[in-house]
Design a protein around this motif. Structure first.
Motif, PDB file in Angstrom:
ATOM      1  N   GLY A 107       0.815  -1.214   0.000  1.00 17.18           N
ATOM      2  CA  GLY A 107       0.000   0.000   0.000  1.00 17.18           C
ATOM      3  C   GLY A 107       0.848   1.263   0.000  1.00 17.18           C
ATOM      4  O   GLY A 107       0.511   2.257  -0.662  1.00 17.18           O
ATOM      5  N   LEU A 108       1.971   1.237   0.734  1.00 19.75           N
ATOM      6  CA  LEU A 108       2.873   2.396   0.746  1.00 19.75           C
ATOM      7  C   LEU A 108       3.475   2.637  -0.646  1.00 19.75           C
ATOM      8  O   LEU A 108       3.540   3.782  -1.112  1.00 19.75           O
ATOM      9  N   VAL A 109       3.881   1.548  -1.295  1.00 25.69           N
ATOM     10  CA  VAL A 109       4.422   1.684  -2.653  1.00 25.69           C
ATOM     11  C   VAL A 109       3.344   2.173  -3.606  1.00 25.69           C
ATOM     12  O   VAL A 109       3.611   2.995  -4.505  1.00 25.69           O
ATOM     13  N   TRP A 110       2.118   1.708  -3.451  1.00 26.45           N
ATOM     14  CA  TRP A 110       1.015   2.162  -4.294  1.00 26.45           C
ATOM     15  C   TRP A 110       0.815   3.669  -4.169  1.00 26.45           C
ATOM     16  O   TRP A 110       0.597   4.371  -5.166  1.00 26.45           O
ATOM     17  N   VAL A 111       0.866   4.159  -2.946  1.00 28.82           N
ATOM     18  CA  VAL A 111       0.685   5.604  -2.727  1.00 28.82           C
ATOM     19  C   VAL A 111       1.802   6.398  -3.394  1.00 28.82           C
ATOM     20  O   VAL A 111       1.565   7.425  -4.051  1.00 28.82           O
ATOM     21  N   LEU A 112       3.054   5.924  -3.269  1.00 25.60           N
ATOM     22  CA  LEU A 112       4.189   6.648  -3.861  1.00 25.60           C
ATOM     23  C   LEU A 112       4.094   6.704  -5.390  1.00 25.60           C
ATOM     24  O   LEU A 112       4.322   7.746  -6.002  1.00 25.60           O
ATOM     25  N   VAL A 113       3.742   5.560  -5.988  1.00 22.83           N
ATOM     26  CA  VAL A 113       3.646   5.541  -7.446  1.00 22.83           C
ATOM     27  C   VAL A 113       2.432   6.344  -7.910  1.00 22.83           C
ATOM     28  O   VAL A 113       2.477   7.028  -8.948  1.00 22.83           O
ATOM     29  N   ARG A 114       1.360   6.291  -7.156  1.00 25.42           N
ATOM     30  CA  ARG A 114       0.131   6.975  -7.578  1.00 25.42           C
ATOM     31  C   ARG A 114       0.276   8.491  -7.518  1.00 25.42           C
ATOM     32  O   ARG A 114      -0.292   9.197  -8.379  1.00 25.42           O
ATOM     33  N   VAL A 115       1.006   8.987  -6.551  1.00 27.88           N
ATOM     34  CA  VAL A 115       1.124  10.438  -6.399  1.00 27.88           C
ATOM     35  C   VAL A 115       2.361  10.979  -7.101  1.00 27.88           C
ATOM     36  O   VAL A 115       2.654  12.176  -6.970  1.00 27.88           O
ATOM     37  N   TRP A 116       3.087  10.118  -7.824  1.00 33.92           N
ATOM     38  CA  TRP A 116       4.285  10.612  -8.496  1.00 33.92           C
ATOM     39  C   TRP A 116       3.993  11.746  -9.479  1.00 33.92           C
ATOM     40  O   TRP A 116       4.755  12.724  -9.541  1.00 33.92           O
ATOM     41  N   PRO A 117       2.925  11.711 -10.298  1.00 30.72           N
ATOM     42  CA  PRO A 117       2.652  12.871 -11.160  1.00 30.72           C
ATOM     43  C   PRO A 117       2.446  14.165 -10.377  1.00 30.72           C
ATOM     44  O   PRO A 117       2.839  15.245 -10.832  1.00 30.72           O
ATOM     45  N   VAL A 118       1.838  14.059  -9.204  1.00 28.64           N
ATOM     46  CA  VAL A 118       1.657  15.251  -8.382  1.00 28.64           C
ATOM     47  C   VAL A 118       2.994  15.728  -7.824  1.00 28.64           C
ATOM     48  O   VAL A 118       3.272  16.935  -7.772  1.00 28.64           O
ATOM     49  N   ILE A 119       3.854  14.776  -7.416  1.00 24.13           N
ATOM     50  CA  ILE A 119       5.173  15.157  -6.908  1.00 24.13           C
ATOM     51  C   ILE A 119       5.992  15.839  -8.000  1.00 24.13           C
ATOM     52  O   ILE A 119       6.685  16.843  -7.755  1.00 24.13           O
ATOM     53  N   ARG A 120       5.894  15.298  -9.219  1.00 25.53           N
ATOM     54  CA  ARG A 120       6.620  15.910 -10.318  1.00 25.53           C
ATOM     55  C   ARG A 120       6.090  17.309 -10.615  1.00 25.53           C
ATOM     56  O   ARG A 120       6.852  18.234 -10.910  1.00 25.53           O
ATOM     57  N   LEU A 121       4.781  17.489 -10.526  1.00 25.02           N
ATOM     58  CA  LEU A 121       4.205  18.815 -10.736  1.00 25.02           C
ATOM     59  C   LEU A 121       4.642  19.790  -9.646  1.00 25.02           C
ATOM     60  O   LEU A 121       4.943  20.966  -9.924  1.00 25.02           O
ATOM     61  N   LEU A 122       4.702  19.315  -8.415  1.00 22.73           N
ATOM     62  CA  LEU A 122       5.194  20.171  -7.331  1.00 22.73           C
ATOM     63  C   LEU A 122       6.667  20.517  -7.518  1.00 22.73           C
ATOM     64  O   LEU A 122       7.100  21.628  -7.179  1.00 22.73           O
ATOM     65  N   TRP A 123       7.426  19.575  -8.075  1.00 27.71           N
ATOM     66  CA  TRP A 123       8.836  19.858  -8.327  1.00 27.71           C
ATOM     67  C   TRP A 123       9.008  20.963  -9.357  1.00 27.71           C
ATOM     68  O   TRP A 123       9.886  21.815  -9.249  1.00 27.71           O
ATOM     69  N   TRP A 124       8.147  20.976 -10.380  1.00 32.62           N
ATOM     70  CA  TRP A 124       8.219  22.027 -11.389  1.00 32.62           C
ATOM     71  C   TRP A 124       7.972  23.408 -10.786  1.00 32.62           C
ATOM     72  O   TRP A 124       8.538  24.398 -11.245  1.00 32.62           O
ATOM     73  N   TRP A 125       7.133  23.467  -9.762  1.00 32.46           N
ATOM     74  CA  TRP A 125       6.793  24.746  -9.158  1.00 32.46           C
ATOM     75  C   TRP A 125       7.496  24.968  -7.824  1.00 32.46           C
ATOM     76  O   TRP A 125       7.093  25.860  -7.058  1.00 32.46           O
ATOM     77  N   THR A 126       8.532  24.202  -7.527  1.00 29.02           N
ATOM     78  CA  THR A 126       9.220  24.348  -6.237  1.00 29.02           C
ATOM     79  C   THR A 126       9.868  25.711  -6.059  1.00 29.02           C
ATOM     80  O   THR A 126       9.704  26.344  -4.996  1.00 29.02           O
ATOM     81  N   PRO A 127      10.619  26.250  -7.024  1.00 26.42           N
ATOM     82  CA  PRO A 127      11.215  27.584  -6.799  1.00 26.42           C
ATOM     83  C   PRO A 127      10.176  28.673  -6.554  1.00 26.42           C
ATOM     84  O   PRO A 127      10.341  29.507  -5.648  1.00 26.42           O
ATOM     85  N   GLU A 128       9.093  28.663  -7.350  1.00 30.52           N
ATOM     86  CA  GLU A 128       8.069  29.680  -7.164  1.00 30.52           C
ATOM     87  C   GLU A 128       7.360  29.510  -5.822  1.00 30.52           C
ATOM     88  O   GLU A 128       7.021  30.508  -5.152  1.00 30.52           O
ATOM     89  N   THR A 129       7.145  28.256  -5.420  1.00 30.75           N
ATOM     90  CA  THR A 129       6.477  28.011  -4.135  1.00 30.75           C
ATOM     91  C   THR A 129       7.336  28.500  -2.970  1.00 30.75           C
ATOM     92  O   THR A 129       6.845  29.167  -2.046  1.00 30.75           O
ATOM     93  N   ILE A 130       8.627  28.169  -3.007  1.00 31.79           N
ATOM     94  CA  ILE A 130       9.527  28.605  -1.927  1.00 31.79           C
ATOM     95  C   ILE A 130       9.629  30.122  -1.886  1.00 31.79           C
ATOM     96  O   ILE A 130       9.586  30.748  -0.809  1.00 31.79           O
ATOM     97  N   LEU A 131       9.743  30.748  -3.062  1.00 32.84           N
ATOM     98  CA  LEU A 131       9.826  32.210  -3.102  1.00 32.84           C
ATOM     99  C   LEU A 131       8.553  32.859  -2.585  1.00 32.84           C
ATOM    100  O   LEU A 131       8.600  33.853  -1.831  1.00 32.84           O
TER     101      LEU A 131
END
Length: 296
Positions: free
Chosen positions: A57-81
């Motif tokens: 179940g933990l692995v399922w959650v990590l793989v399932r939310v990977w597109p969201v994590i990648r999207l958050l990574w794209w906006w990480t500099p703007e979010t931190i700023l």
């Protein structure tokens, strides 16, 4: 607005389901084998299931939310700023009067705009943030991804004298050759003049570096330090910078070559006279004249 594409969403769900099944079965069997050495095998199967299912179940959650994590990574500099600026504003507004708050905000916003070096650095780093998203638009619109819909991972960007430099990690299904034929489209999307791509690592072909050029710095006028070496008070005739404009041939020392004198070629006897044993007839021509038969 579509945040995650439908193809990526379906692929993520399929990968998450497969990851859950594989992880639960493998971890459950390994746990059951280890537990069977100390307890009954039937109880060991239950212990393995209790360990394998939560792990899957933990692995399922990590793989399932990977597109969201990648999207958050794209906006990480703007979010931190944004978080830093908002936190600073809240703290400043809570601990200072309104007039002081507005004065500090005016100084923070006005100093970079008034000082040219700081303004240029702020603009350069702003373009780095913009270019990262423009590259993501390129990858999503006209660059073919793999069958899972996974786009290249945009890592970081920094300013250069001519534009920006961005590091990108390609996913399976895409190579440097596929991108070289689309550099003109990438330049248009990034609002740049040209775009160059080269490998950032000799050992990893998926690690690329994008050099985005939006200005030309080689046309700038650069002051030469040689001008300061020349004494302006020195007379023109004493200037050591006189350059000859022509070559004076009499000044060229060329050795005299004397050719050896050539003598008169020795005559040869005709072959027919030699065979008959008779002497050749004497020539009535002058001795200085050349006989054609002597050269045969």
């Amino acid at each position: 607005m579509t945040v995650i594409e439908a193809k990526v969403h379906r692929s993520s769900a399929r990968n998450a389901r497969m990851a859950f099944i594989l992880t639960a079965v493998i971890v459950g069997l390994l746990s059951a084998v280890v537990a069977a050495s100390s307890i009954h095998p039937i109880l060991a199967v239950f212990v393995g299931a209790l360990i394998g299912v939560p792990t899957g179940g933990l692995v399922w959650v990590l793989v399932r939310v990977w597109p969201v994590i990648r999207l958050l990574w794209w906006w990480t500099p703007e979010t931190i700023l944004g978080v830093v600026l908002l936190t600073a504003w809240v703290q400043l507004a809570n601990h200072t009067p309104t007039l002081v708050t507005l004065l500090v905000v005016a100084l923070v916003a006005g100093v970079p705009a008034a000082i040219r070096p700081i303004r240029r650095q702020v603009i350069a780093w702003t373009w780095c943030l913009v270019v990262r998203h423009r590259l993501r638009v390129c990858f999503a619109q006209f660059i073919i991804a793999n069958q899972s819909g996974s786009l290249p991972l945009i890592l970081w960007a920094k300013p250069t004298p001519v534009g920006e430099r961005v590091w990108v990690y390609l996913r399976p299904g895409l190579s440097e050759k596929d991108l070289e034929g689309r550099l003109d489209k990438i330049a248009v999307t990034c609002h740049a003049s040209t775009v160059l791509i080269e490998r950032a690592s000799e050992n990893n072909a998926a690690y690329l570096r994008f050099d985005i050029k939006r200005r030309e710095v080689l046309t700038a006028h650069v002051g030469s330090p040689l001008v300061d070496v020349i004494d302006p008070a020195a007379p023109v005739s004493a200037s050591p910078l006189t350059v000859p404009t022509a070559l004076d041939l009499p000044d060229v020392d060329v050795p005299t070559v004397t050719l050896p004198a050539q003598g008169k070629p020795t005559g040869k006897k005709p072959a027919a006279s030699m065979a008959n044993g008779s002497k050749p007839a004497a020539s009535s021509a002058s001795p200085e004249a050349d006989d054609v038969s002597d050269w045969i």
